[in-house]
Design a protein around this motif. Sequence first.
Motif, mmCIF file in Angstrom:
data_model
loop_
_atom_site.group_PDB
_atom_site.id
_atom_site.type_symbol
_atom_site.label_atom_id
_atom_site.label_comp_id
_atom_site.label_asym_id
_atom_site.label_seq_id
_atom_site.Cartn_x
_atom_site.Cartn_y
_atom_site.Cartn_z
ATOM 1 N N MET A 144 48.014 142.902 138.882
ATOM 2 C CA MET A 144 47.364 142.051 137.904
ATOM 3 C C MET A 144 47.253 142.751 136.550
ATOM 4 S SD MET A 144 46.231 139.049 137.869
ATOM 5 C CE MET A 144 45.117 137.922 137.165
ATOM 6 N N ASN A 145 46.992 144.072 136.568
ATOM 7 C CA ASN A 145 46.888 144.826 135.314
ATOM 8 C C ASN A 145 48.226 144.886 134.587
ATOM 9 O OD1 ASN A 145 44.171 145.323 135.583
ATOM 10 N ND2 ASN A 145 44.483 147.208 136.735
ATOM 11 N N ARG A 146 49.312 144.907 135.353
ATOM 12 C CA ARG A 146 50.640 144.945 134.731
ATOM 13 C C ARG A 146 50.907 143.639 133.974
ATOM 14 N NH1 ARG A 146 56.452 146.114 137.619
ATOM 15 N NH2 ARG A 146 57.633 145.951 135.710
ATOM 16 N N ILE A 147 50.515 142.525 134.560
ATOM 17 C CA ILE A 147 50.708 141.230 133.903
ATOM 18 C C ILE A 147 49.868 141.157 132.630
ATOM 19 C CG2 ILE A 147 50.346 138.747 134.143
ATOM 20 C CD1 ILE A 147 51.023 139.074 137.108
ATOM 21 N N ARG A 148 48.642 141.643 132.698
ATOM 22 C CA ARG A 148 47.791 141.649 131.501
ATOM 23 C C ARG A 148 48.386 142.509 130.398
ATOM 24 N NH1 ARG A 148 41.561 141.869 133.654
ATOM 25 N NH2 ARG A 148 41.624 139.846 134.669
ATOM 26 N N GLY A 149 48.982 143.643 130.778
ATOM 27 C CA GLY A 149 49.627 144.504 129.796
ATOM 28 C C GLY A 149 50.810 143.824 129.136
ATOM 29 N N ILE A 150 51.589 143.103 129.931
ATOM 30 C CA ILE A 150 52.746 142.387 129.378
ATOM 31 C C ILE A 150 52.288 141.283 128.443
ATOM 32 C CG2 ILE A 150 54.664 140.866 129.994
ATOM 33 C CD1 ILE A 150 54.987 142.567 132.544
ATOM 34 N N VAL A 151 51.261 140.546 128.848
ATOM 35 C CA VAL A 151 50.744 139.471 127.993
ATOM 36 C C VAL A 151 50.161 140.046 126.704
ATOM 37 C CG1 VAL A 151 48.971 137.681 127.842
ATOM 38 C CG2 VAL A 151 50.358 137.878 129.901
ATOM 39 N N LEU A 152 49.460 141.155 126.802
ATOM 40 C CA LEU A 152 48.897 141.787 125.603
ATOM 41 C C LEU A 152 49.997 142.262 124.664
ATOM 42 C CD1 LEU A 152 46.366 142.781 124.132
ATOM 43 C CD2 LEU A 152 46.592 144.920 125.397
ATOM 44 N N ALA A 153 51.044 142.874 125.221
ATOM 45 C CA ALA A 153 52.158 143.335 124.392
ATOM 46 C C ALA A 153 52.867 142.159 123.721
ATOM 47 C CB ALA A 153 53.145 144.128 125.240
ATOM 48 N N ALA A 154 53.049 141.058 124.444
ATOM 49 C CA ALA A 154 53.677 139.877 123.858
ATOM 50 C C ALA A 154 52.807 139.285 122.754
ATOM 51 C CB ALA A 154 53.954 138.831 124.938
ATOM 52 N N GLY A 155 51.498 139.278 122.960
ATOM 53 C CA GLY A 155 50.583 138.777 121.936
ATOM 54 C C GLY A 155 50.604 139.629 120.678
ATOM 55 N N ILE A 156 50.633 140.932 120.855
ATOM 56 C CA ILE A 156 50.697 141.831 119.694
ATOM 57 C C ILE A 156 52.016 141.638 118.958
ATOM 58 C CG2 ILE A 156 50.864 144.259 119.021
ATOM 59 C CD1 ILE A 156 48.809 144.855 121.235
ATOM 60 N N LEU A 157 53.110 141.492 119.695
ATOM 61 C CA LEU A 157 54.411 141.268 119.066
ATOM 62 C C LEU A 157 54.421 139.958 118.273
ATOM 63 C CD1 LEU A 157 57.333 142.311 118.784
ATOM 64 C CD2 LEU A 157 57.889 140.905 120.767
ATOM 65 N N CYS A 158 53.844 138.912 118.838
ATOM 66 C CA CYS A 158 53.770 137.631 118.116
ATOM 67 C C CYS A 158 52.889 137.742 116.878
ATOM 68 C CB CYS A 158 53.240 136.540 119.043
ATOM 69 S SG CYS A 158 54.398 136.040 120.308
ATOM 70 N N ALA A 159 51.773 138.453 116.983
ATOM 71 C CA ALA A 159 50.885 138.621 115.833
ATOM 72 C C ALA A 159 51.561 139.419 114.729
ATOM 73 C CB ALA A 159 49.591 139.302 116.263
ATOM 74 N N LEU A 160 52.305 140.452 115.096
ATOM 75 C CA LEU A 160 53.000 141.244 114.085
ATOM 76 C C LEU A 160 54.154 140.475 113.447
ATOM 77 C CD1 LEU A 160 53.055 144.774 115.751
ATOM 78 C CD2 LEU A 160 51.666 144.002 113.815
ATOM 79 N N SER A 161 54.746 139.555 114.173
ATOM 80 C CA SER A 161 55.849 138.788 113.601
ATOM 81 C C SER A 161 55.370 137.823 112.512
ATOM 82 C CB SER A 161 56.591 138.015 114.691
ATOM 83 O OG SER A 161 55.786 136.972 115.185
ATOM 84 N N LEU A 162 54.071 137.536 112.467
ATOM 85 C CA LEU A 162 53.544 136.669 111.415
ATOM 86 C C LEU A 162 53.638 137.329 110.040
ATOM 87 C CD1 LEU A 162 50.393 135.206 113.170
ATOM 88 C CD2 LEU A 162 52.567 134.058 112.740
ATOM 89 N N PHE A 163 53.724 138.634 110.017
ATOM 90 C CA PHE A 163 53.793 139.348 108.758
ATOM 91 C C PHE A 163 55.226 139.652 108.326
ATOM 92 C CE2 PHE A 163 49.647 140.449 110.611
ATOM 93 C CZ PHE A 163 48.845 139.922 109.624
ATOM 94 N N SER A 164 56.182 139.086 109.003
ATOM 95 C CA SER A 164 57.584 139.316 108.687
ATOM 96 C C SER A 164 57.960 138.613 107.388
ATOM 97 C CB SER A 164 58.461 138.795 109.828
ATOM 98 O OG SER A 164 59.816 138.894 109.477
ATOM 99 N N VAL A 165 58.828 139.232 106.604
ATOM 100 C CA VAL A 165 59.273 138.654 105.335
ATOM 101 C C VAL A 165 60.145 137.429 105.593
ATOM 102 C CG1 VAL A 165 60.631 139.096 103.260
ATOM 103 C CG2 VAL A 165 59.142 140.869 104.174
#
Length: 100
Positions: free
Chosen positions: A1-22
């Motif tokens: 279960m912790n592995r799935i949470r880590g993957i979801v967190l990493a995907a969320g961070i990646l999506c949040a960082l993509s909002l700042f893309s030029v």
Amino acid sequence: MNRIRGIVLAAGILCALSLFSVKLCAQGCASCYTTAAAGGPQTAHALRVGILLLVFPPTLIFAGIIIAVRRWKNAPQTLPNFTEQYCGLENSEPDVVRTE
């Protein structure tokens, strides 16, 4: 279960960082930028509405698939006995009596 949470967190961070893309604002394409800039405010409004119309259907489809998968995963795993539930065999007395 912790592995799935880590993957979801990493995907969320990646999506949040993509909002700042030029390139998120579509300024990387010279043809699109010059066409939108030369069109005026009505063209800009039409482009915004068109983008929104193209974004909503895939978003709704994706959300529907996610909801269906979550309901499927959370469904009870036990199946009822088909003959007892649907054929009325749980009663000792039959529903229909033959007379010949």
